[in-house]
Design an enzyme around this catalytic site. Sequence first.
Site, PDB file in Angstrom:
ATOM      1  N   SER A 125       0.831  -1.208   0.000  1.00  0.00           N
ATOM      2  CA  SER A 125       0.000   0.000   0.000  1.00  0.00           C
ATOM      3  C   SER A 125       0.861   1.251   0.000  1.00  0.00           C
ATOM      4  CB  SER A 125      -0.876   0.000   1.258  1.00  0.00           C
ATOM      5  OG  SER A 125      -1.483   1.260   1.461  1.00  0.00           O
ATOM      6  N   TYR A 150      -2.763  -0.290  10.189  1.00  0.00           N
ATOM      7  CA  TYR A 150      -2.864  -0.974   8.899  1.00  0.00           C
ATOM      8  C   TYR A 150      -1.594  -0.735   8.081  1.00  0.00           C
ATOM      9  CZ  TYR A 150      -3.918  -1.313   3.915  1.00  0.00           C
ATOM     10  OH  TYR A 150      -3.863  -1.571   2.576  1.00  0.00           O
ATOM     11  N   LYS A 154       1.825  -3.235   6.716  1.00  0.00           N
ATOM     12  CA  LYS A 154       2.378  -3.309   5.360  1.00  0.00           C
ATOM     13  C   LYS A 154       3.896  -3.063   5.387  1.00  0.00           C
ATOM     14  CE  LYS A 154      -1.517  -4.064   3.153  1.00  0.00           C
ATOM     15  NZ  LYS A 154      -1.813  -5.374   2.541  1.00  0.00           N
TER      16      LYS A 154
END
Length: 339
Positions: A125, A150, A154
Site C-alpha cells: 500500500s 494498517y 504493510k
Amino acid sequence: MSKILVTGGTGYIGSHTCVELLNAGYEIVVIDNFCNSSPKSAARVKKITGKDFKVCECDIRDKDGLKKVFEAEKPDAVIHFAGLKAVGESCVKPLEYYENNIWGTVALLEVMRDCGCKRIVFSSSATVYGSENKVPFVETMPVGTATNPYGTTKIYIENILQDLYKADNEWSIELLRYFNPIGAHPSGQIGENPNGIPNNLMPYIAQVAVGKREMLSVYGNDYPTPDGTGVRDYIHVVDLAVGHIKAVTRALGKTGVDIYNLGTGIGYSVLDIVNTFMEVNKINIPYKIVDRRPGDIAECYANADKAKEELGWVAALNLADMCRDTWNWQKNNPNGYDD
C-alpha cells in the site's frame, strides 16, 4: 501455463485479478476465509471468464490447512491479497491487524518455503510512504512512519519479505504499492462489496446513490489541498488487476525483490470524486463536512514511471470510467452479492 494461488481471491481486488489471470491463460486456485468477502464472487468470476477453478476455505494463519492446499495444488507462485484493510478500524483494533496481517503472512511464507514455492506478489500500500515524504511518491523514497496500524503492518511485511530474500536468493518477490482502487468490472458482475458500513469513499458514495445510506460524510475540508478535502490517486480496479498479471509474469521469470507503485499519477480530491460521480451518472449525492479521521494524510499520489518502464504497465481507465463502472455494479447489485 503456470498455476497461481491467490490468497483472498474472493475479495474486491482478488476477484478482479482472478478474472485477468484466467483471461491471460493462467490456472488459479483461490484460498479465502470469507471474513470480508463472499464465495459468490468466485461463481461470478467463473461466469465472466467461462473457466473453472478451485476455491478452498482456509485462513492464512492455519499452516496445516495451507500445507494441504499447497501439497494438493502445487502452485508455481502466490499473489497475496489476504489481510484486514480498513485504516480506521486498524486504529481501534491494532492487535487484530498485527495478528492477522503479519502473523498470517509469516505462516504463509513458512508453508511456501517448506513446499518449495518461492515466488510471491504482495499486496502492499501507498500508506508505507507515511506523512514525511512529499508527493508524488517514488519507490526509491525511504519508507515512512505509517500513520495507522494498517500501514504499519504493510511496512513490517515488506521488511520481512526483503529480509527473506537476503537470507535466500531463490525467492522472487514483487511488492506492489497500491494507491486507491475503485470501480468495478464493466460486466457489472463483480465489484466492491463491503460488510456493514463502508470504510472507503467510493462504495459509500455508491450506497448513498442506491438509497442505502442517507448522506456522505466528507472527513475534513481544512487540508492544505485545492478544495480542502483529502487528495488521493484513484485507480480503476481492472487496471490494478492487470498490474498483477504483469508482476506475476515477472516473478515467474527471475529472482530478487522489485517494488512498484500502481497508480495513475493523478491526485483527485474527495469532492472531485463526488462531483464526477454525479456528473457521469446523473444522480445527486448529498454530503456533509465532518471532522477529519485519525490516520488520514492530506495528499497521496504516485509516480508510476517504474511500473511503465519495467512492467510495461500504465493505467488505461480514467475517473469517469471508475465512476460509471462503480454505479453499474451498485445499481445492478444494490445488496452486493446478497441479491
